[in-house]
Write a protein that holds these residues in place. Structure first.
Motif, PDB file in Angstrom:
ATOM      1  N   TYR A 171      -3.702  -2.772  -1.193  1.00 16.19           N
ATOM      2  CA  TYR A 171      -4.485  -4.004  -1.169  1.00 16.19           C
ATOM      3  C   TYR A 171      -4.728  -4.489  -2.597  1.00 16.19           C
ATOM      4  O   TYR A 171      -4.646  -5.684  -2.888  1.00 16.19           O
ATOM      5  CB  TYR A 171      -5.811  -3.767  -0.452  1.00 16.19           C
ATOM      6  N   GLY A 172      -4.960  -3.535  -3.472  1.00 17.49           N
ATOM      7  CA  GLY A 172      -5.152  -3.892  -4.875  1.00 17.49           C
ATOM      8  C   GLY A 172      -3.921  -4.561  -5.449  1.00 17.49           C
ATOM      9  O   GLY A 172      -4.004  -5.518  -6.233  1.00 17.49           O
ATOM     10  N   ALA A 173      -2.754  -4.100  -5.059  1.00 15.78           N
ATOM     11  CA  ALA A 173      -1.523  -4.648  -5.619  1.00 15.78           C
ATOM     12  C   ALA A 173      -1.159  -5.984  -4.990  1.00 15.78           C
ATOM     13  O   ALA A 173      -0.658  -6.886  -5.659  1.00 15.78           O
ATOM     14  CB  ALA A 173      -0.380  -3.653  -5.427  1.00 15.78           C
ATOM     15  N   LYS A 174      -1.372  -6.100  -3.692  1.00 16.60           N
ATOM     16  CA  LYS A 174      -0.848  -7.255  -2.975  1.00 16.60           C
ATOM     17  C   LYS A 174      -1.915  -8.228  -2.491  1.00 16.60           C
ATOM     18  O   LYS A 174      -1.605  -9.366  -2.122  1.00 16.60           O
ATOM     19  CB  LYS A 174      -0.040  -6.760  -1.762  1.00 16.60           C
ATOM     20  N   GLY A 175      -3.126  -7.758  -2.378  1.00 16.02           N
ATOM     21  CA  GLY A 175      -4.188  -8.636  -1.919  1.00 16.02           C
ATOM     22  C   GLY A 175      -4.107  -8.952  -0.438  1.00 16.02           C
ATOM     23  O   GLY A 175      -4.647  -9.958   0.021  1.00 16.02           O
ATOM     24  N   THR A 176      -3.421  -8.121   0.325  1.00 13.93           N
ATOM     25  CA  THR A 176      -3.355  -8.379   1.765  1.00 13.93           C
ATOM     26  C   THR A 176      -3.178  -7.061   2.505  1.00 13.93           C
ATOM     27  O   THR A 176      -2.698  -6.074   1.940  1.00 13.93           O
ATOM     28  CB  THR A 176      -2.179  -9.313   2.112  1.00 13.93           C
ATOM     29  N   PHE A 177      -3.604  -7.094   3.774  1.00 10.01           N
ATOM     30  CA  PHE A 177      -3.376  -5.932   4.631  1.00 10.01           C
ATOM     31  C   PHE A 177      -2.172  -6.141   5.530  1.00 10.01           C
ATOM     32  O   PHE A 177      -1.728  -5.220   6.194  1.00 10.01           O
ATOM     33  CB  PHE A 177      -4.601  -5.667   5.508  1.00 10.01           C
ATOM     34  N   TYR A 178      -1.681  -7.362   5.595  1.00 12.13           N
ATOM     35  CA  TYR A 178      -0.581  -7.653   6.517  1.00 12.13           C
ATOM     36  C   TYR A 178       0.723  -7.055   6.007  1.00 12.13           C
ATOM     37  O   TYR A 178       1.061  -7.202   4.823  1.00 12.13           O
ATOM     38  CB  TYR A 178      -0.424  -9.164   6.712  1.00 12.13           C
ATOM     39  N   THR A 179       1.483  -6.446   6.911  1.00  7.59           N
ATOM     40  CA  THR A 179       2.729  -5.811   6.477  1.00  7.59           C
ATOM     41  C   THR A 179       3.728  -6.852   5.972  1.00  7.59           C
ATOM     42  O   THR A 179       4.477  -6.582   5.041  1.00  7.59           O
ATOM     43  CB  THR A 179       3.367  -5.019   7.634  1.00  7.59           C
ATOM     44  N   SER A 180       3.692  -8.033   6.588  1.00  7.03           N
ATOM     45  CA  SER A 180       4.650  -9.042   6.142  1.00  7.03           C
ATOM     46  C   SER A 180       4.352  -9.453   4.700  1.00  7.03           C
ATOM     47  O   SER A 180       5.273  -9.693   3.905  1.00  7.03           O
ATOM     48  CB  SER A 180       4.579 -10.255   7.067  1.00  7.03           C
ATOM     49  N   GLY A 181       3.060  -9.509   4.361  1.00  4.26           N
ATOM     50  CA  GLY A 181       2.690  -9.872   3.004  1.00  4.26           C
ATOM     51  C   GLY A 181       3.032  -8.776   2.008  1.00  4.26           C
ATOM     52  O   GLY A 181       3.458  -9.044   0.882  1.00  4.26           O
ATOM     53  N   ILE A 182       2.883  -7.544   2.444  1.00  2.00           N
ATOM     54  CA  ILE A 182       3.179  -6.423   1.545  1.00  2.00           C
ATOM     55  C   ILE A 182       4.667  -6.371   1.244  1.00  2.00           C
ATOM     56  O   ILE A 182       5.087  -6.015   0.143  1.00  2.00           O
ATOM     57  CB  ILE A 182       2.718  -5.103   2.195  1.00  2.00           C
ATOM     58  N   ASN A 183       5.456  -6.765   2.245  1.00  3.24           N
ATOM     59  CA  ASN A 183       6.903  -6.679   2.094  1.00  3.24           C
ATOM     60  C   ASN A 183       7.437  -7.748   1.143  1.00  3.24           C
ATOM     61  O   ASN A 183       8.534  -7.618   0.605  1.00  3.24           O
ATOM     62  CB  ASN A 183       7.564  -6.808   3.467  1.00  3.24           C
ATOM     63  N   MET A 184       6.661  -8.816   0.952  1.00  2.16           N
ATOM     64  CA  MET A 184       7.166  -9.925   0.131  1.00  2.16           C
ATOM     65  C   MET A 184       7.289  -9.507  -1.327  1.00  2.16           C
ATOM     66  O   MET A 184       6.403  -8.836  -1.865  1.00  2.16           O
ATOM     67  CB  MET A 184       6.224 -11.117   0.254  1.00  2.16           C
ATOM     68  N   VAL A 185       8.401  -9.872  -1.929  1.00  2.00           N
ATOM     69  CA  VAL A 185       8.588  -9.520  -3.343  1.00  2.00           C
ATOM     70  C   VAL A 185       8.254 -10.741  -4.182  1.00  2.00           C
ATOM     71  O   VAL A 185       8.874 -11.784  -4.039  1.00  2.00           O
ATOM     72  CB  VAL A 185      10.043  -9.093  -3.611  1.00  2.00           C
ATOM     73  N   ASN A 186       7.219 -10.628  -5.017  1.00  3.96           N
ATOM     74  CA  ASN A 186       6.972 -11.702  -5.971  1.00  3.96           C
ATOM     75  C   ASN A 186       6.633 -11.093  -7.331  1.00  3.96           C
ATOM     76  O   ASN A 186       5.634 -10.409  -7.493  1.00  3.96           O
ATOM     77  CB  ASN A 186       5.853 -12.649  -5.496  1.00  3.96           C
ATOM     78  N   GLY A 187       7.531 -11.316  -8.247  1.00  2.00           N
ATOM     79  CA  GLY A 187       7.326 -10.802  -9.586  1.00  2.00           C
ATOM     80  C   GLY A 187       7.618  -9.313  -9.670  1.00  2.00           C
ATOM     81  O   GLY A 187       8.280  -8.750  -8.812  1.00  2.00           O
ATOM     82  N   ALA A 188       7.114  -8.690 -10.716  1.00  2.00           N
ATOM     83  CA  ALA A 188       7.385  -7.277 -10.957  1.00  2.00           C
ATOM     84  C   ALA A 188       6.662  -6.428  -9.915  1.00  2.00           C
ATOM     85  O   ALA A 188       5.623  -6.828  -9.395  1.00  2.00           O
ATOM     86  CB  ALA A 188       6.918  -6.889 -12.351  1.00  2.00           C
ATOM     87  N   ILE A 189       7.247  -5.279  -9.617  1.00  2.00           N
ATOM     88  CA  ILE A 189       6.627  -4.382  -8.647  1.00  2.00           C
ATOM     89  C   ILE A 189       5.499  -3.627  -9.339  1.00  2.00           C
ATOM     90  O   ILE A 189       5.695  -3.000 -10.374  1.00  2.00           O
ATOM     91  CB  ILE A 189       7.665  -3.391  -8.109  1.00  2.00           C
ATOM     92  N   SER A 190       4.336  -3.715  -8.736  1.00  2.00           N
ATOM     93  CA  SER A 190       3.189  -3.060  -9.346  1.00  2.00           C
ATOM     94  C   SER A 190       3.234  -1.559  -9.082  1.00  2.00           C
ATOM     95  O   SER A 190       3.571  -1.141  -7.976  1.00  2.00           O
ATOM     96  CB  SER A 190       1.923  -3.675  -8.758  1.00  2.00           C
ATOM     97  N   PRO A 191       2.895  -0.746 -10.073  1.00  2.00           N
ATOM     98  CA  PRO A 191       2.836   0.702  -9.846  1.00  2.00           C
ATOM     99  C   PRO A 191       1.823   1.056  -8.758  1.00  2.00           C
ATOM    100  O   PRO A 191       1.982   2.048  -8.046  1.00  2.00           O
ATOM    101  CB  PRO A 191       2.395   1.282 -11.188  1.00  2.00           C
ATOM    102  N   LEU A 192       0.801   0.215  -8.628  1.00  2.00           N
ATOM    103  CA  LEU A 192      -0.190   0.464  -7.581  1.00  2.00           C
ATOM    104  C   LEU A 192       0.469   0.471  -6.207  1.00  2.00           C
ATOM    105  O   LEU A 192       0.155   1.305  -5.355  1.00  2.00           O
ATOM    106  CB  LEU A 192      -1.253  -0.644  -7.600  1.00  2.00           C
ATOM    107  N   LEU A 193       1.384  -0.463  -6.004  1.00  2.00           N
ATOM    108  CA  LEU A 193       2.048  -0.573  -4.712  1.00  2.00           C
ATOM    109  C   LEU A 193       2.840   0.700  -4.420  1.00  2.00           C
ATOM    110  O   LEU A 193       2.769   1.257  -3.325  1.00  2.00           O
ATOM    111  CB  LEU A 193       2.975  -1.790  -4.708  1.00  2.00           C
ATOM    112  N   ILE A 194       3.586   1.133  -5.443  1.00  4.67           N
ATOM    113  CA  ILE A 194       4.402   2.338  -5.243  1.00  4.67           C
ATOM    114  C   ILE A 194       3.513   3.538  -4.960  1.00  4.67           C
ATOM    115  O   ILE A 194       3.775   4.333  -4.042  1.00  4.67           O
ATOM    116  CB  ILE A 194       5.290   2.588  -6.477  1.00  4.67           C
ATOM    117  N   ALA A 195       2.443   3.677  -5.742  1.00  9.13           N
ATOM    118  CA  ALA A 195       1.538   4.810  -5.525  1.00  9.13           C
ATOM    119  C   ALA A 195       0.946   4.738  -4.127  1.00  9.13           C
ATOM    120  O   ALA A 195       0.886   5.744  -3.402  1.00  9.13           O
ATOM    121  CB  ALA A 195       0.430   4.795  -6.583  1.00  9.13           C
ATOM    122  N   GLY A 196       0.532   3.559  -3.723  1.00 12.60           N
ATOM    123  CA  GLY A 196      -0.046   3.405  -2.389  1.00 12.60           C
ATOM    124  C   GLY A 196       0.970   3.733  -1.315  1.00 12.60           C
ATOM    125  O   GLY A 196       0.651   4.404  -0.320  1.00 12.60           O
ATOM    126  N   MET A 197       2.192   3.279  -1.526  1.00 15.51           N
ATOM    127  CA  MET A 197       3.240   3.537  -0.545  1.00 15.51           C
ATOM    128  C   MET A 197       3.470   5.040  -0.393  1.00 15.51           C
ATOM    129  O   MET A 197       3.598   5.546   0.732  1.00 15.51           O
ATOM    130  CB  MET A 197       4.523   2.852  -0.997  1.00 15.51           C
TER     131      MET A 197
END
Lengths: 458, 492
Positions: A171-197
């Motif tokens: 949520y910190g990386a993407k600002g959403t709980f929706y899976t479709s929103g998480i899947n969207m690629v915009n800009g650089a991949i945040s390390p937060l996202l990878i850690a969360g994943m």
């Protein structure tokens, strides 16, 4: 949506039925009828009949895959209740409550099979887990059952914590709980996202007992009352797997290069540890616990391959695995001795039960003409064509050959060894006929898997 | 129509046998079913030879591109005939043997026959794999239930070995399937998959190990002598007479034409393994005191020669292998029948404990000598034309430069074969009779009948092998055409 509401409703009904009704047979019949109704409304929904539409803001979405999967889960639970509901009476006095908990778990599975938002995923996983902790410890006077329950609860809550942490990071990386929103690629991949994943991956791996997060499994499965082990090892495990594949299919498909190799390593480790440790077990119950780890390794191939093929494979695998394992457990519950020697001479005493158990074991081992073969076939096919790695399918099939060694030990005991003690087994004709029908279904799906898979599309 | 009948008659008859309670009825029923199958097989190669009768196709799994597609080609005809002939002979020859739970025994035997027929008839890789396993499962139960003292461990070893081979083959099948142009398991798509050299070399061993375990080829043979020794004799006859042909057959139909480049590249290695196995097995056979193990090792030697002849990739070698598969099946079943009679009468299989049987049992001695001479491929017996063609093929092979070595070393094992076979006859049937063999009885009517059929086949096919050769000529030619690597070499 139908099944989600009805299963929650049935849970409440079951709870109160224990207060109102004194006869256990009546309670059992209500549960089985409720289960049939659940299956029915779910199939109706597949044909487009929805009784009550609730706006979930897109957090829940019942697609064809989820509905078919739920149908398999409900059908398996129906079989499980017809075969083993009678044996729950022996566990303790709170008969109606056990059945209520089972319906709540089904509600949780209906949630995780259709989530579009991580909040729903979390809710579903918790609704599955908490009744399980209770069921594991339901044999209150048995020390092993208590220990298993506590162990499961402590480790389970730890992994739930990991999951929550992961969701927070995402949520910190993407600002959403929706899976479709998480899947969207915009800009650089945040390390937060990878850690969360990764945290999410590990907590899911814990729930489906993937190595190296499997250490709770043998103890919990062994300690829990056998009739609930059967439920946990099959229906619940398959139910969490759909959440696993959905999460990585819809939430992290764009990050595939990041997690593919990790999943491959987890798969290989699970296959190796599950199969090789199972060879050394002396108790059939514990062997089945390790075999469930090994089978989880095979199911994980579907997450790894991540293609339409692999979804078909998972559907088939869930059905094949649930049917076969429920069948074996239904027989095992009736046995007085859970060691391999306890099965000695079983074929002479109970030729019919021995024959159907053999079919279930052959199916688990993946011998052609059984559903288990077709399931493994689809998995291997998916894994081979959707990746460059040839070693993983080869390893998986070699491990399938290893699995033959422990499944066949039961067959050897049943058919080729003599029993020293006379059989004390009593089974009703209905139990026999259900098992025979189940075995026939396993063979039928082994020859015509389309019968099941066609539901995905039509 | 014929292929479908060949599979369904034993399958349905086998399933029905599970419900026959009376032992005699089960036995008669099994014999009847096997005779019916034999009738179908004979009809298929004589008066119902029209192409429409010999093929059947039906949808099975359209989404996967798998078909229920069976066809009786020349090689298939011969092997189906072998399967069909051997079953009545086996049932007759072991008519007096008693089994606990006889109905299950006969049911499993018939189910195994259905699997074997399916393997020889399938024209679809997935179907082939299904039948390949279907033949194995009843065999496992037969060996483990009715075998000797060490049966459980030994049959399990046999099962694990072959199953491991099968899963490797499954990977191979799936890989080729992915490369086919129309995503299909049909044999023609497999033949036209157009695999690159590197891919073929990778795939070769996935397939070959599965087939080599089945044949068996050195060093994958270790399950075989134990299993033959421990299995009940009727099952051993099926195993050695028919089932090992599955491996040889599969190399010819599924390996050589699908992976021609790799077969060419690895041909020398495989032939070396086969020849090594021949000599090794023959040397062990010379030292054997146990009749069953002696026959088992001699079988390894014979199969090794067939494997070497296949990889010589010559018409003569290929035809030789095809008719030899039939002949070897007949001969080895004859040998097992004699071994079974001896074991039942005297309770021992030790050559050193026997002697002088010819005086007491002249009929048995005469029949055995004929079968044994066929086993060492004496002219006028059925094995001679096959072995001659195979050696001719190996010697005239253009795909290897070591043809001379292979021929000489292979021929050496034939000499060894004569040594152990004649030695066995001398020790068991001639010389002085001892306390054990003094009261020997001659053979009974059912055994006379079974051995009589075999001896007639041996002599008839020894004198006029052309009948068999006519059947396989076309198949051998078309397989070699597909396996030819010259066009590829010219292109690159």
């Amino acid at each position: 949506m139908n099944a989600l509401l009805l299963s929650a409703l049935m849970g409440v009904v079951m709870m109160f039925s224990g207060i109102v009704l004194k006869s256990k047979a009546a309670i059992r019949n209500i549960a089985i009828a409720g289960m049939l109704a659940l299956l029915l409304v779910n199939i109706l929904e597949m044909n487009g009949t929805v009784f009550l539409v609730i706006d979930s803001k897109g957090m829940i979405g019942f697609d064809r895959f989820a509905l078919l999967f739920n149908s398999i889960i409900f059908f398996s639970t129906f079989l499980y209740l017809t075969l083993s509901a009678r044996d729950m009476e022996k566990v303790g006095v709170n008969y109606a409550e056990y059945l209520a908990l089972i319906f709540f778990i089904l509600c949780g599975i209906a949630l995780v099979s259709s989530f579009r938002s991580l909040i729903i995923l979390f809710l579903g996983i918790e609704i599955i887990s908490i009744p399980l902790y209770i069921l594991t410890g339901s044999d209150k006077l048995n020390l092993k059952s208590n220990e298993a329950s506590l162990k499961y609860f402590l480790l389970g809550s730890f992994s739930t914590g990991l999951m929550l942490m992961g969701i927070a990071l995402i949520y910190g990386a993407k600002g959403t709980f929706y899976t479709s929103g998480i899947n969207m690629v915009n800009g650089a991949i945040s390390p937060l996202l990878i850690a969360g994943m990764l945290l999410l991956m590990f907590s899911m791996a814990f729930k489906v007992s993937v190595a190296p997060f499997h250490f709770w499994t043998p103890d919990v499965y062994d300690g829990a009352p056998t009739v609930f082990t059967s439920f946990m090892a099959t229906i619940v495990k398959a139910g969490v797997f759909i959440a696993f594949i959905r999460l990585f299919d819809e939430g992290f498909a764009s990050q595939q290069p990041k997690w593919k190799l990790i999943i491959a390593i987890l798969t290989a480790a699970t296959l190796l540890i599950g199969n090789i440790t199972a060879v050394f077990q002396q108790s059939v119950k514990r062997m089945l616990a390790y075999s469930s780890i090994a089978q989880a390794g095979f199911m994980l191939l579907s997450v790894y391959a991540m293609s339409p093929d692999s979804k078909e494979g998972l559907i088939l695998y869930a059905a094949a695995y649930c049917m076969a394992t429920i069948g074996i457990f239904a027989v095992l519950i009736k046995m007085s001795d859970y060691t391999f020697d306890g099965f000695n001479g079983f074929a002479k005493q109970q030729p019919l039960l021995a024959a159907v158990t053999t079919i279930f074991l052959l199916s688990l081992a993946g011998i052609p003409l059984t559903a288990g073969f077709m399931a493994k076939f689809y998995m291997i096919k998916a894994a081979m064509y959707n990746s460059g790695l040839l070693w993983l399918p080869i390893l998986a099939l070699v491990m399938a050959a290893v699995s033959v060694s422990y499944y066949f030990r039961v067959i050897q005991a049943m058919y080729f060894r003599e029993s020293s003690t006379p059989s004390t087994l009593t089974v009703t004709p209905a139990f026999r006929y259900t098992l025979v029908a189940l075995a026939a279904l396993v063979v039928l799906l082994g020859i015509f898997p389309n019968l099941l898979l066609a539901w995905l599309y039509f | 129509m014929i292929p479908v009948l060949l599979i369904t008659i034993p399958l349905l008859a086998g399933l029905a046998t599970f419900f026959i309670r009376d032992e005699k009825a089960a036995r008669s029923w099994a014999l009847l079913a096997s005779l019916l199958t034999l009738g179908c097989a004979v009809a298929g190669i004589t008066f119902l030879k029209g192409a429409a009768n010999l093929e059947a196709h039906a949808q099975w799994l359209p989404a996967l591109g798998a078909q229920f597609s069976v066809k009786l080609d020349g090689m298939g005809q011969l092997l189906c005939l072998l399967t069909a002939v051997s079953y009545p002979v086996i049932f007759l020859g072991t008519w007096k043997a008693t089994y606990a739970n006889a109905k299950n025994f006969f049911a499993l035997m018939l189910l195994a026959q259905a699997g074997l027929m399916g393997v020889f008839l399938s024209m679809d890789a997935l179907l082939f794999y299904f039948f390949w396993e279907l033949a194995l499962i009843p065999m496992y139960f037969l060996c483990s239930t009715w075998g000797g003292d060490k049966r459980i461990r030994v049959s399990f070893k046999f099962f694990i070995y072959t199953f491991l081979g099968s899963v490797l083959m499954l990977i191979g099948i799936l890989y080729v399937y992915g490369m086919t142009k129309d995503q299909s398991f049909s044999i023609n798509s497999f033949y036209n998959a157009g695999l690159s050299n590197a891919q073929q070399n990778k795939l070769f061993w996935l397939f070959f190990i599965a087939f080599a375990i089945k044949m068996p080829i050195f060093p994958f043979h270790t399950w075989q002598p134990d299993t033959y020794e421990q299995a009940p004799t009727a099952t051993t006859m099926v195993l050695s007479g028919v089932m090992v042909k599955m491996g040889v057959f599969a190399v010819i139909r599924w390996l050589l034409p699908v992976l021609p480049l790799a077969s060419y590249a690895w041909g020398d290695v495989v032939t070396t393994l086969a020849i090594t196995g021949m000599i090794y097995a023959s040397l062990i056979a010379i030292r054997q005191d146990d009749l069953k193990r002696l026959v088992a090792y001699s079988s390894i030697a014979h199969i090794g020669l067939m494997c070497a002849a296949i990889f010589s990739e010559t018409e003569s070698g290929m035809q030789g292998v095809m008719i030899q598969m039939f002949n070897h099946g007949i001969n080895i079943i004859g040998l097992w029948l004699v071994v079974e009679m001896i074991e039942r009468q005297f309770g021992t299989r030790k050559i050193s404990e026997l002697g002088g049987l010819a005086q007491k049992a002249p009929a048995m001695a005469i029949l055995l000598v004929i079968v044994a001479l066929a086993n060492i491929a004496l002219p006028l017996t059925n094995a001679f034309p096959g072995e001659f063609l195979m050696f001719n093929g190996i010697f005239s092979s253009t795909v290897t430069q070591y043809y001379l070595w292979f021929t000489v070393l292979g021929g050496l094992s034939i000499i060894f074969g004569a040594v152990y076979t004649l030695n066995m006859i001398r020790k068991v049937f001639y010389g002085e009779s001892n306390a054990l063999t003094a009261g020997a009885q001659d053979i009974r009517w059912n055994e006379q009948l079974a051995l009589g059929v075999i001896v007639i086949l041996i002599l008839w096919l020894g004198v006029c092998p052309q009948t068999l050769l006519n059947t396989v000529q076309e198949t051998a030619h078309s397989i070699l055409n597909k396996a030819d690597v010259l066009p590829y070499i010219r292109k690159h």
